[in-house]
Scaffold this motif. Structure first.
Motif, PDB file in Angstrom:
ATOM      1  N   VAL A  73       0.834  -1.206   0.000  1.00 14.14           N
ATOM      2  CA  VAL A  73       0.000   0.000   0.000  1.00 14.14           C
ATOM      3  C   VAL A  73       0.865   1.250   0.000  1.00 14.14           C
ATOM      4  N   TYR A  74       1.887   1.247   0.841  1.00 11.65           N
ATOM      5  CA  TYR A  74       2.754   2.419   0.977  1.00 11.65           C
ATOM      6  C   TYR A  74       3.477   2.721  -0.339  1.00 11.65           C
ATOM      7  N   LEU A  75       4.188   1.733  -0.854  1.00 13.82           N
ATOM      8  CA  LEU A  75       4.932   1.955  -2.097  1.00 13.82           C
ATOM      9  C   LEU A  75       3.993   2.210  -3.270  1.00 13.82           C
ATOM     10  N   GLY A  76       2.918   1.409  -3.348  1.00 18.07           N
ATOM     11  CA  GLY A  76       1.968   1.578  -4.450  1.00 18.07           C
ATOM     12  C   GLY A  76       1.363   2.959  -4.472  1.00 18.07           C
ATOM     13  N   PHE A  77       0.916   3.408  -3.301  1.00 15.48           N
ATOM     14  CA  PHE A  77       0.254   4.703  -3.252  1.00 15.48           C
ATOM     15  C   PHE A  77       1.217   5.830  -3.607  1.00 15.48           C
ATOM     16  N   ILE A  78       2.462   5.747  -3.103  1.00 15.12           N
ATOM     17  CA  ILE A  78       3.443   6.794  -3.389  1.00 15.12           C
ATOM     18  C   ILE A  78       3.837   6.780  -4.868  1.00 15.12           C
ATOM     19  N   ILE A  79       4.123   5.585  -5.405  1.00 17.24           N
ATOM     20  CA  ILE A  79       4.584   5.491  -6.794  1.00 17.24           C
ATOM     21  C   ILE A  79       3.488   5.873  -7.773  1.00 17.24           C
ATOM     22  N   ILE A  80       2.268   5.405  -7.509  1.00 21.69           N
ATOM     23  CA  ILE A  80       1.157   5.737  -8.411  1.00 21.69           C
ATOM     24  C   ILE A  80       0.954   7.244  -8.488  1.00 21.69           C
ATOM     25  N   VAL A  84       0.552  12.098 -10.646  1.00 17.85           N
ATOM     26  CA  VAL A  84      -0.081  13.376 -10.321  1.00 17.85           C
ATOM     27  C   VAL A  84       0.638  14.518 -11.035  1.00 17.85           C
ATOM     28  N   LEU A  85       1.949  14.376 -11.233  1.00 14.83           N
ATOM     29  CA  LEU A  85       2.698  15.410 -11.952  1.00 14.83           C
ATOM     30  C   LEU A  85       2.129  15.606 -13.350  1.00 14.83           C
ATOM     31  N   GLU A  86       1.845  14.504 -14.034  1.00  9.97           N
ATOM     32  CA  GLU A  86       1.263  14.604 -15.382  1.00  9.97           C
ATOM     33  C   GLU A  86      -0.132  15.212 -15.311  1.00  9.97           C
ATOM     34  N   ILE A  87      -0.911  14.805 -14.322  1.00 10.06           N
ATOM     35  CA  ILE A  87      -2.267  15.331 -14.185  1.00 10.06           C
ATOM     36  C   ILE A  87      -2.238  16.844 -13.948  1.00 10.06           C
ATOM     37  N   ILE A  88      -1.304  17.303 -13.114  1.00 10.28           N
ATOM     38  CA  ILE A  88      -1.206  18.741 -12.832  1.00 10.28           C
ATOM     39  C   ILE A  88      -0.851  19.524 -14.101  1.00 10.28           C
ATOM     40  N   ILE A  89       0.116  19.013 -14.858  1.00  6.62           N
ATOM     41  CA  ILE A  89       0.505  19.695 -16.100  1.00  6.62           C
ATOM     42  C   ILE A  89      -0.657  19.713 -17.081  1.00  6.62           C
ATOM     43  N   ASP A  90      -1.325  18.569 -17.246  1.00  7.31           N
ATOM     44  CA  ASP A  90      -2.478  18.498 -18.159  1.00  7.31           C
ATOM     45  C   ASP A  90      -3.579  19.449 -17.702  1.00  7.31           C
ATOM     46  N   ALA A 208     -13.784  10.739 -14.019  1.00  6.83           N
ATOM     47  CA  ALA A 208     -12.837   9.984 -13.197  1.00  6.83           C
ATOM     48  C   ALA A 208     -11.551  10.786 -12.995  1.00  6.83           C
ATOM     49  N   TRP A 209     -11.117  11.490 -14.040  1.00  7.09           N
ATOM     50  CA  TRP A 209      -9.897  12.309 -13.952  1.00  7.09           C
ATOM     51  C   TRP A 209     -10.056  13.393 -12.907  1.00  7.09           C
ATOM     52  N   TRP A 210     -11.182  14.125 -12.968  1.00  4.61           N
ATOM     53  CA  TRP A 210     -11.419  15.203 -12.014  1.00  4.61           C
ATOM     54  C   TRP A 210     -11.571  14.666 -10.597  1.00  4.61           C
ATOM     55  N   HIS A 212     -10.384  11.969  -9.398  1.00  2.53           N
ATOM     56  CA  HIS A 212      -9.113  11.414  -8.941  1.00  2.53           C
ATOM     57  C   HIS A 212      -8.221  12.515  -8.362  1.00  2.53           C
ATOM     58  N   ILE A 213      -8.043  13.602  -9.097  1.00  2.22           N
ATOM     59  CA  ILE A 213      -7.151  14.655  -8.614  1.00  2.22           C
ATOM     60  C   ILE A 213      -7.766  15.405  -7.434  1.00  2.22           C
ATOM     61  N   VAL A 214      -9.076  15.665  -7.468  1.00  2.00           N
ATOM     62  CA  VAL A 214      -9.729  16.323  -6.338  1.00  2.00           C
ATOM     63  C   VAL A 214      -9.677  15.411  -5.109  1.00  2.00           C
ATOM     64  N   GLY A 215      -9.864  14.098  -5.330  1.00  2.00           N
ATOM     65  CA  GLY A 215      -9.782  13.135  -4.237  1.00  2.00           C
ATOM     66  C   GLY A 215      -8.404  13.128  -3.588  1.00  2.00           C
ATOM     67  N   ILE A 216      -7.354  13.234  -4.403  1.00  2.05           N
ATOM     68  CA  ILE A 216      -5.989  13.276  -3.873  1.00  2.05           C
ATOM     69  C   ILE A 216      -5.788  14.527  -3.029  1.00  2.05           C
ATOM     70  N   LEU A 217      -6.295  15.661  -3.487  1.00  6.58           N
ATOM     71  CA  LEU A 217      -6.159  16.908  -2.729  1.00  6.58           C
ATOM     72  C   LEU A 217      -6.957  16.855  -1.418  1.00  6.58           C
ATOM     73  N   VAL A 218      -8.150  16.260  -1.481  1.00  5.00           N
ATOM     74  CA  VAL A 218      -8.953  16.100  -0.267  1.00  5.00           C
ATOM     75  C   VAL A 218      -8.227  15.185   0.713  1.00  5.00           C
ATOM     76  N   PHE A 219      -7.686  14.083   0.206  1.00  2.00           N
ATOM     77  CA  PHE A 219      -6.949  13.145   1.051  1.00  2.00           C
ATOM     78  C   PHE A 219      -5.733  13.828   1.674  1.00  2.00           C
ATOM     79  N   LEU A 220      -5.026  14.629   0.886  1.00  3.54           N
ATOM     80  CA  LEU A 220      -3.856  15.352   1.380  1.00  3.54           C
ATOM     81  C   LEU A 220      -4.224  16.221   2.578  1.00  3.54           C
ATOM     82  N   ASN A 221      -5.368  16.886   2.489  1.00 11.71           N
ATOM     83  CA  ASN A 221      -5.774  17.777   3.571  1.00 11.71           C
ATOM     84  C   ASN A 221      -6.453  17.038   4.720  1.00 11.71           C
ATOM     85  N   TYR A 222      -6.915  15.838   4.449  1.00 10.82           N
ATOM     86  CA  TYR A 222      -7.493  15.014   5.513  1.00 10.82           C
ATOM     87  C   TYR A 222      -6.405  14.499   6.444  1.00 10.82           C
TER      88      TYR A 222
END
Length: 435
Positions: A73-80, A84-90, A208-210, A212-222
């Protein structure tokens, strides 16, 4: 209107990162409320501990099933989340899979991400089963009330949803599936959407794209409000972890100096100290509230994963005593959060609220149940030291309130009067030989 999605994305990204930065600033402020301690020694050993324990998960695998799943979980979540870098640029520039131009390497990376996403989903599902169906005892202790219990499940749901959104995003991306490279897992999900038009697939993919990235930001702040804060704090916590032997206890410098002076026959106890040599006496012996603890101990409290390994190894807890090392850390963090909110409410100044860690959160019964065996310290996968907090609070009870248990008071009185723990004068110690 063409740039509206990019502007909206930029606003969401800035808000998410800004709120996270605000909470990190508050977190650092709260940790710095603790006493200063010097932990600048043995840098190479500290970096080694951080690499082995935080990065290498060396203490997690002592329980192989949970340890291996946690590593996945740890490695998978970090590596996946490298994607996010590509998603941010896109998102900022309106491109689509901007890194796909690197060719086969891109396909290999996304393929690896998809495999890891599936493994993370499976591992998280197993964790959910262990927690909610098998109901491992350490997840159902008295201190695991509604919020700690729900918090653990919320994190698992977050990870399940984020991994699902990642795979659905790839499976409904017509352009990506046409590449036939990197769709190692999503190619088996794509047929589920086979009857839909290309327009419908695009809507699902964008949704799903939106999400996914919003979910990551919500998780970051959670993270700030969750036990999952250890994702970030495990590294500094293992770096600043205790290096001395576990059985070695610290001494108060002021008390040590006083004892040395008493034992030195050449010292005049009435002499004035040399100029500049007078050490400031501590305001308080031991700790009764979080401000009396060191900043390392407060960092420990925020790093606690609430996994319960410490409590499951604690002999006092196993024999039915009230003590739970996990609760000690959770109570310390809860009180620290309360103090932090007090400071926020009162414009940066703490106003006495009539509460303290000792008594209002942690009882003396819990403190004196501890056998100081260090089992909790040894069991912790991220180098947290609950025993150090217990000892500081005991020190306060003994040295400030003279509130030790009767047995300890008797022993200390005997040591003071007889030079030994036993109630016999020094003249009578050899009487046993005449019996």
């Amino acid at each position: 209107m063409e740039y509206l999605p990019n502007v909206l994305f930029a606003i969401i990204l800035a808000a998410g990162i800004g709120y996270f930065a605000k909470n990190v600033k508050k977190l650092i402020r709260n940790i710095k409320l603790g006493r200063d301690v010097d932990v600048s020694d043995s840098k190479s050993e500290r970096f080694k501990n951080m690499a082995m324990i935080a990065l290498g998960q060396s203490k997690m695998v002592r329980r192989p099933v949970a340890g291996i799943l946690h590593i996945i979980v740890y490695l998978g979540f970090i590596i996946i989340n490298i994607e996010v870098l590509e998603i941010i640029i896109d998102g900022l520039f309106g491109t689509h899979r901007i890194f796909s131009g690197i060719g086969a390497t891109y396909g290999f990376l996304i393929g690896a991400f998809e495999v890891l996403a599936l493994l993370v989903f499976i591992s998280v599902t197993v964790f959910w089963i262990r927690r909610n169906i098998i109901k491992l005892k350490r997840f159902w202790k008295a201190e695991m009330t509604s919020w700690p219990k729900n918090d653990g499940n919320f994190i698992l749901y977050f990870e399940m949803v984020l991994m699902t959104l990642f795979l659905v995003m790839n499976a409904t991306d017509v352009h990506f599936q046409a590449m036939n490279s990197g769709n190692v897992i999503s190619q088996f999900i794509a047929p589920w959407f086979g009857g839909l038009s290309e327009g419908a697939l695009h809507v699902i993919e964008r949704g799903a794209w939106w999400l996914h990235i919003v979910g990551i930001l919500v998780f970051l702040n959670y993270l700030y409000f969750s036990k999952h804060l250890h994702i970030l704090l495990a590294f500094p916590n293992t770096y600043y972890g205790k290096l001395a032997p576990k059985g070695q206890l610290n001494n108060l410098e002021s008390v040590t100096n006083e004892v040395k002076m008493m034992m030195d026959p050449n010292v005049d106890p009435f002499a004035a100290p040399a100029e500049g040599a007078e050490a400031a006496m501590p305001e308080k012996f031991g700790a009764s509230d979080v401000q009396d603890l060191s900043w390392v101990q407060l960092l420990n409290a925020y790093t606690c994963t609430e996994c319960g390994r410490c409590t499951s190894e604690c002999p006092a807890n196993l024999t039915g005593k009230k003590l739970s090392p996990r609760k000690i850390m959770m109570d310390t963090r809860d009180r620290l959060e309360e103090v932090g909110k007090n400071i926020d409410t009162n414009n940066g100044e703490f106003k006495d609220d009539g509460k303290q860690l000792l008594g209002d959160y942690i009882s003396t019964e819990e403190l004196w149940a501890c056998t100081t065996c260090n089992a909790c310290v040894e069991a912790c996968p991220v180098s947290i030291d609950p025993l150090s907090i217990i000892l500081e609070m005991r020190r306060y009870l003994v040295m400030e309130q003279s509130a030790a248990p009767t047995e300890l008071n008797n022993m200390m009185t005997n040591i003071e009067n007889n030079g030994a723990p036993w109630p016999y004068s020094q003249m009578d110690r050899l009487n046993w030989k005449d019996e």
